[in-house]
Write a protein that holds these residues in place. Structure first.
Motif, PDB file in Angstrom:
ATOM      1  N   ALA A   4       0.979  -1.465   0.048  1.00  8.73           N
ATOM      2  CA  ALA A   4      -0.336   0.068   0.194  1.00  8.73           C
ATOM      3  C   ALA A   4       0.918   1.410  -0.142  1.00  8.73           C
ATOM      4  CB  ALA A   4      -1.077  -0.295   1.059  1.00  8.73           C
ATOM      5  N   PHE A   5       0.438   1.815  -0.663  1.00  3.82           N
ATOM      6  CA  PHE A   5       1.075   3.427  -1.190  1.00  3.82           C
ATOM      7  C   PHE A   5       1.409   3.896   0.592  1.00  3.82           C
ATOM      8  CE2 PHE A   5       1.041   8.254  -0.403  1.00  3.82           C
ATOM      9  CZ  PHE A   5       1.942   8.693  -1.281  1.00  3.82           C
ATOM     10  N   TYR A   6       0.755   4.398   1.663  1.00  6.32           N
ATOM     11  CA  TYR A   6       1.278   4.454   2.986  1.00  6.32           C
ATOM     12  C   TYR A   6       2.099   3.788   3.415  1.00  6.32           C
ATOM     13  CZ  TYR A   6      -1.966   8.393   2.726  1.00  6.32           C
ATOM     14  OH  TYR A   6      -2.921   8.902   2.880  1.00  6.32           O
ATOM     15  N   GLU A   7       2.402   2.762   2.966  1.00  8.14           N
ATOM     16  CA  GLU A   7       3.098   1.375   3.539  1.00  8.14           C
ATOM     17  C   GLU A   7       4.724   2.029   3.195  1.00  8.14           C
ATOM     18  OE1 GLU A   7       2.668  -3.257   5.338  1.00  8.14           O
ATOM     19  OE2 GLU A   7       1.512  -2.301   3.712  1.00  8.14           O
ATOM     20  N   LYS A   8       4.889   1.839   2.243  1.00  8.70           N
ATOM     21  CA  LYS A   8       5.406   2.065   1.358  1.00  8.70           C
ATOM     22  C   LYS A   8       6.796   3.419   1.579  1.00  8.70           C
ATOM     23  CE  LYS A   8       5.067   0.424  -3.527  1.00  8.70           C
ATOM     24  NZ  LYS A   8       4.589   0.718  -4.653  1.00  8.70           N
ATOM     25  N   LEU A   9       5.719   4.585   2.103  1.00  9.01           N
ATOM     26  CA  LEU A   9       5.473   6.095   2.540  1.00  9.01           C
ATOM     27  C   LEU A   9       7.255   5.961   3.987  1.00  9.01           C
ATOM     28  CD1 LEU A   9       5.795   8.962   1.673  1.00  9.01           C
ATOM     29  CD2 LEU A   9       3.525   8.996   3.413  1.00  9.01           C
ATOM     30  N   TRP A  10       6.023   4.715   5.232  1.00  5.72           N
ATOM     31  CA  TRP A  10       6.689   4.692   6.081  1.00  5.72           C
ATOM     32  C   TRP A  10       7.710   3.856   6.255  1.00  5.72           C
ATOM     33  CZ3 TRP A  10       6.005   7.530  10.518  1.00  5.72           C
ATOM     34  CH2 TRP A  10       4.741   7.853  10.663  1.00  5.72           C
ATOM     35  N   MET A  11       8.102   2.767   5.001  1.00  6.65           N
ATOM     36  CA  MET A  11       9.365   2.442   4.621  1.00  6.65           C
ATOM     37  C   MET A  11      10.385   2.988   4.711  1.00  6.65           C
ATOM     38  SD  MET A  11       7.704  -1.140   3.023  1.00  6.65           S
ATOM     39  CE  MET A  11       8.828  -1.333   1.951  1.00  6.65           C
ATOM     40  N   TRP A  12       9.823   4.117   3.253  1.00  7.07           N
ATOM     41  CA  TRP A  12      10.935   5.029   2.514  1.00  7.07           C
ATOM     42  C   TRP A  12      11.278   5.646   3.972  1.00  7.07           C
ATOM     43  CZ3 TRP A  12      13.978   4.270  -0.779  1.00  7.07           C
ATOM     44  CH2 TRP A  12      13.635   3.168  -1.601  1.00  7.07           C
ATOM     45  N   ALA A  13      10.365   5.907   4.597  1.00  7.40           N
ATOM     46  CA  ALA A  13      10.449   7.428   5.779  1.00  7.40           C
ATOM     47  C   ALA A  13      11.720   6.757   6.868  1.00  7.40           C
ATOM     48  CB  ALA A  13       9.559   7.999   6.701  1.00  7.40           C
ATOM     49  N   ALA A  14      11.320   5.393   7.621  1.00  4.35           N
ATOM     50  CA  ALA A  14      12.098   4.607   8.322  1.00  4.35           C
ATOM     51  C   ALA A  14      13.272   4.278   7.512  1.00  4.35           C
ATOM     52  CB  ALA A  14      11.663   3.629   8.963  1.00  4.35           C
ATOM     53  N   GLY A  15      13.830   4.682   6.592  1.00  4.84           N
ATOM     54  CA  GLY A  15      14.812   4.021   5.134  1.00  4.84           C
ATOM     55  C   GLY A  15      16.152   5.061   5.911  1.00  4.84           C
ATOM     56  N   ALA A  16      15.010   6.875   5.531  1.00  6.45           N
ATOM     57  CA  ALA A  16      16.202   8.138   5.720  1.00  6.45           C
ATOM     58  C   ALA A  16      16.159   8.174   7.047  1.00  6.45           C
ATOM     59  CB  ALA A  16      15.047   9.094   5.030  1.00  6.45           C
ATOM     60  N   LEU A  17      15.349   7.775   7.838  1.00  7.06           N
ATOM     61  CA  LEU A  17      16.315   7.920   9.627  1.00  7.06           C
ATOM     62  C   LEU A  17      17.368   6.783   9.876  1.00  7.06           C
ATOM     63  CD1 LEU A  17      12.697   7.638  11.605  1.00  7.06           C
ATOM     64  CD2 LEU A  17      14.929  10.108  11.561  1.00  7.06           C
ATOM     65  N   ILE A  18      16.630   6.054   9.162  1.00  3.51           N
ATOM     66  CA  ILE A  18      18.298   5.018   9.298  1.00  3.51           C
ATOM     67  C   ILE A  18      19.955   5.803   8.643  1.00  3.51           C
ATOM     68  CG2 ILE A  18      19.804   3.156   9.502  1.00  3.51           C
ATOM     69  CD1 ILE A  18      16.813   1.607   9.552  1.00  3.51           C
ATOM     70  N   ALA A  19      19.591   6.366   7.250  1.00  4.24           N
ATOM     71  CA  ALA A  19      20.543   6.795   7.163  1.00  4.24           C
ATOM     72  C   ALA A  19      21.157   7.955   7.668  1.00  4.24           C
ATOM     73  CB  ALA A  19      20.410   7.118   6.054  1.00  4.24           C
ATOM     74  N   ALA A  20      20.218   8.909   7.799  1.00  2.00           N
ATOM     75  CA  ALA A  20      20.009  10.490   8.756  1.00  2.00           C
ATOM     76  C   ALA A  20      20.919  10.029   9.748  1.00  2.00           C
ATOM     77  CB  ALA A  20      18.754  10.881   9.155  1.00  2.00           C
ATOM     78  N   PHE A  21      20.836   8.562  10.456  1.00  2.00           N
ATOM     79  CA  PHE A  21      21.715   8.881  11.921  1.00  2.00           C
ATOM     80  C   PHE A  21      23.099   7.915  11.776  1.00  2.00           C
ATOM     81  CE2 PHE A  21      17.387   7.436  14.215  1.00  2.00           C
ATOM     82  CZ  PHE A  21      17.153   8.607  13.914  1.00  2.00           C
ATOM     83  N   LEU A  22      23.004   6.864  10.376  1.00  2.00           N
ATOM     84  CA  LEU A  22      24.166   6.842  10.212  1.00  2.00           C
ATOM     85  C   LEU A  22      25.822   7.523   9.342  1.00  2.00           C
ATOM     86  CD1 LEU A  22      24.239   3.655   7.911  1.00  2.00           C
ATOM     87  CD2 LEU A  22      24.931   3.921   9.912  1.00  2.00           C
ATOM     88  N   VAL A  23      24.649   8.912   8.893  1.00  2.00           N
ATOM     89  CA  VAL A  23      25.237   9.939   8.423  1.00  2.00           C
ATOM     90  C   VAL A  23      25.533  10.881   9.698  1.00  2.00           C
ATOM     91  CG1 VAL A  23      25.206  12.400   7.248  1.00  2.00           C
ATOM     92  CG2 VAL A  23      24.624  10.036   6.574  1.00  2.00           C
ATOM     93  N   THR A  24      24.990  11.227  11.039  1.00  2.00           N
ATOM     94  CA  THR A  24      25.150  11.569  11.613  1.00  2.00           C
ATOM     95  C   THR A  24      26.314  11.361  12.971  1.00  2.00           C
ATOM     96  OG1 THR A  24      23.202  10.696  13.655  1.00  2.00           O
ATOM     97  CG2 THR A  24      23.381  13.305  12.078  1.00  2.00           C
ATOM     98  N   LEU A  25      26.602   9.925  12.406  1.00  2.00           N
ATOM     99  CA  LEU A  25      27.935   9.288  13.360  1.00  2.00           C
ATOM    100  C   LEU A  25      28.860   9.382  12.523  1.00  2.00           C
ATOM    101  CD1 LEU A  25      26.987   6.830  15.888  1.00  2.00           C
ATOM    102  CD2 LEU A  25      27.682   5.000  14.516  1.00  2.00           C
ATOM    103  N   VAL A  26      28.966   9.271  11.386  1.00  2.00           N
ATOM    104  CA  VAL A  26      30.323   8.651  11.006  1.00  2.00           C
ATOM    105  C   VAL A  26      30.664  10.496  10.458  1.00  2.00           C
ATOM    106  CG1 VAL A  26      30.856   9.018   8.783  1.00  2.00           C
ATOM    107  CG2 VAL A  26      29.492   6.871   8.998  1.00  2.00           C
ATOM    108  N   ALA A  27      29.786  11.770  10.898  1.00  2.00           N
ATOM    109  CA  ALA A  27      30.082  12.974  10.575  1.00  2.00           C
ATOM    110  C   ALA A  27      30.686  13.212  11.567  1.00  2.00           C
ATOM    111  CB  ALA A  27      29.025  13.628   9.762  1.00  2.00           C
TER     112      ALA A  27
END
Ligand code: CUA
Length: 158
Positions: A4-27
């Motif tokens: 479903a569209f909203y499910e996809k949206l949440w999956m992408w949002a969670a993925g983006a959060l994990i990526a953002a956390f990794l970026v702050t960690l490395v930075a």
């Protein structure tokens, strides 16, 4: 499989959060020298005052190496005023004689937990001379908010 569209949206949002956390960690690691504790060193918290490693808290300098021995206890740091040179590596060695405390040098990357039974150690270099507030950032009891110290970074160039 239909997602479903909203499910996809949440999956992408969670993925983006994990990526953002990794970026702050490395930075943080790359730019501010934030690092996990490097070693495990134990101490008997009931005999901190007689342990040769912590019997005489204070600042010692030998050559280019400055070492700061600090004991945290309810509700003060010993010594409470710490004087170190700018632009030289400073190694802090801390322990607690009672409960868990924090040791945060406000406005710098100097920040560690001080856990009874263990020696916390970190090395950092202060670029800007001046006075810095040191606070305990772990709740340690009724006087927690009164537990602070001062770091004085002095221009060491002769
Ligand atoms: Cu020591 Cu809060």
């Amino acid at each position: 499989m239909k997602v479903a569209f909203y499910e996809k949206l949440w999956m992408w949002a969670a993925g983006a959060l994990i990526a953002a956390f990794l970026v702050t960690l490395v930075a943080g690691t790359a730019t501010s020298a934030l690092q996990p504790p490097s070693h495990v060193e134990t101490i008997d918290p009931t005999s901190v005052s007689t342990d040769p490693r912590f019997a005489t808290p204070g600042v010692t300098t030998s050559g280019e190496r400055t070492t700061v021995i600090t004991v945290a206890s309810m509700f003060s740091f010993t010594p409470s005023d710490i004087r170190v040179p700018a632009n030289r590596p400073v190694t802090f060695r801390l322990t607690s004689s009672d409960v868990t405390h924090g040791f945060q040098i406000v406005g710098t990357n100097g920040n560690t937990m001080v856990v009874p039974g263990y020696v916390s150690q970190f090395t950092t270099t202060f670029r800007t001379p001046g006075e810095y507030l040191i606070v305990c950032n772990e709740y340690c009891g009724m006087g927690h908010h009164m537990m602070f110290g001062k770091l004085i970074v002095e221009d060491a160039t002769p």
